[in-house]
Design a protein around this motif. Sequence first.
Motif, PDB file in Angstrom:
ATOM      1  N   GLY A   1      36.045 -22.157 -14.629  1.00 27.97           N
ATOM      2  CA  GLY A   1      36.475 -23.175 -13.631  1.00 27.97           C
ATOM      3  C   GLY A   1      35.130 -24.398 -13.007  1.00 27.97           C
ATOM      4  O   GLY A   1      34.464 -23.657 -13.789  1.00 27.97           O
ATOM      5  N   PRO A   2      35.224 -25.100 -12.482  1.00 30.58           N
ATOM      6  CA  PRO A   2      34.191 -26.316 -11.801  1.00 30.58           C
ATOM      7  C   PRO A   2      33.182 -25.557 -11.862  1.00 30.58           C
ATOM      8  O   PRO A   2      33.836 -24.525 -10.978  1.00 30.58           O
ATOM      9  N   SER A   3      31.974 -26.297 -11.500  1.00 28.70           N
ATOM     10  CA  SER A   3      30.987 -25.134 -10.839  1.00 28.70           C
ATOM     11  C   SER A   3      31.163 -25.388  -9.164  1.00 28.70           C
ATOM     12  O   SER A   3      30.932 -24.266  -8.815  1.00 28.70           O
ATOM     13  N   TRP A   4      32.182 -26.572  -8.431  1.00 33.14           N
ATOM     14  CA  TRP A   4      32.027 -26.503  -7.497  1.00 33.14           C
ATOM     15  C   TRP A   4      32.743 -25.577  -6.923  1.00 33.14           C
ATOM     16  O   TRP A   4      32.606 -24.899  -6.067  1.00 33.14           O
ATOM     17  N   ALA A   5      33.915 -24.633  -7.410  1.00 28.11           N
ATOM     18  CA  ALA A   5      34.607 -23.661  -7.253  1.00 28.11           C
ATOM     19  C   ALA A   5      34.037 -22.463  -7.150  1.00 28.11           C
ATOM     20  O   ALA A   5      35.168 -21.670  -6.828  1.00 28.11           O
ATOM     21  N   ASN A   6      33.275 -22.540  -7.749  1.00 27.23           N
ATOM     22  CA  ASN A   6      32.140 -21.181  -7.539  1.00 27.23           C
ATOM     23  C   ASN A   6      31.520 -21.107  -6.302  1.00 27.23           C
ATOM     24  O   ASN A   6      30.665 -20.147  -6.133  1.00 27.23           O
TER      25      ASN A   6
ATOM     26  N   TRP B   1      27.534 -32.739 -13.263  1.00 26.98           N
ATOM     27  CA  TRP B   1      25.712 -32.616 -13.653  1.00 26.98           C
ATOM     28  C   TRP B   1      25.087 -31.262 -13.087  1.00 26.98           C
ATOM     29  O   TRP B   1      24.313 -31.274 -13.527  1.00 26.98           O
ATOM     30  N   PHE B   2      25.871 -31.170 -11.653  1.00 23.46           N
ATOM     31  CA  PHE B   2      25.489 -29.708 -11.418  1.00 23.46           C
ATOM     32  C   PHE B   2      26.265 -28.132 -11.742  1.00 23.46           C
ATOM     33  O   PHE B   2      27.244 -28.381 -11.974  1.00 23.46           O
ATOM     34  N   LYS B   3      25.519 -27.524 -11.744  1.00 26.71           N
ATOM     35  CA  LYS B   3      26.209 -25.985 -12.000  1.00 26.71           C
ATOM     36  C   LYS B   3      25.639 -25.189 -10.821  1.00 26.71           C
ATOM     37  O   LYS B   3      25.673 -26.391 -10.094  1.00 26.71           O
ATOM     38  N   PRO B   4      26.354 -24.334 -11.002  1.00 22.75           N
ATOM     39  CA  PRO B   4      26.448 -24.096  -9.163  1.00 22.75           C
ATOM     40  C   PRO B   4      25.271 -23.671  -8.388  1.00 22.75           C
ATOM     41  O   PRO B   4      25.288 -24.101  -7.182  1.00 22.75           O
ATOM     42  N   GLU B   5      23.960 -23.049  -8.800  1.00 26.61           N
ATOM     43  CA  GLU B   5      23.361 -23.245  -8.905  1.00 26.61           C
ATOM     44  C   GLU B   5      22.277 -23.448  -8.389  1.00 26.61           C
ATOM     45  O   GLU B   5      21.902 -23.739  -7.369  1.00 26.61           O
ATOM     46  N   ASP B   6      22.909 -25.263  -8.775  1.00 28.37           N
ATOM     47  CA  ASP B   6      22.289 -26.908  -7.976  1.00 28.37           C
ATOM     48  C   ASP B   6      22.865 -26.481  -6.569  1.00 28.37           C
ATOM     49  O   ASP B   6      21.982 -27.822  -6.302  1.00 28.37           O
TER      50      ASP B   6
END
Length: 184
Positions: free
Chosen positions: A140-145, A88-93
């Motif tokens: 990669g996944p949002s969290w990794a960024n 659900w979450f993008k890095p910006e979220d």
Amino acid sequence: MKELVFATGNTDKFNAAKTVLNSHGFKLIQKPVEVDEIQGEDELIITRDKAEKIYRKLQHPVLVNDDSWAITALNGFPGAYMKSVIHWFKPEDFIRLMQGVKDRGVILTQVTVYQDKEVQKIFTKQIPGTILLKPTDYPGPSWANICTLTKDKRSMAEVRNTTPDQLVKEHDTVWNDVAIWLKQ
């Protein structure tokens, strides 16, 4: 070289485990296995249950791993729910959630379970990290960024895309404990 089955569809997790276990004389085989995964906040209970189900399905000794991410300032959110949250979450979220928050600490809890007919052995390791002030832009996944586990504060995605073995080499991951136990 002794062969081990790691039940995961996550190539990054598999490669990290393979790097460590190969260095200890084990050959790791990746085998994605679908089972109904219980939901909850306790990563130990979730991973143990998943290991039992996968062992019953394969009838073969297996390694199972789950990661839990606890943001200190958010009372441990998202914890064991990270797999769902990153859909659900993008890095910006994530960055927006941390706006104005001074404590940007996060704890990665790695839980790995070895399961065979007679033994269930649990390994856990906590690795501290930090949520970055702004996201990087790597595959990669949002969290990794938006998260770093390295001293030089590069995002996990950047490390994964430039020097994939560095995270494993820099941290005493759960896989070192697994390898030592398997050698006994």
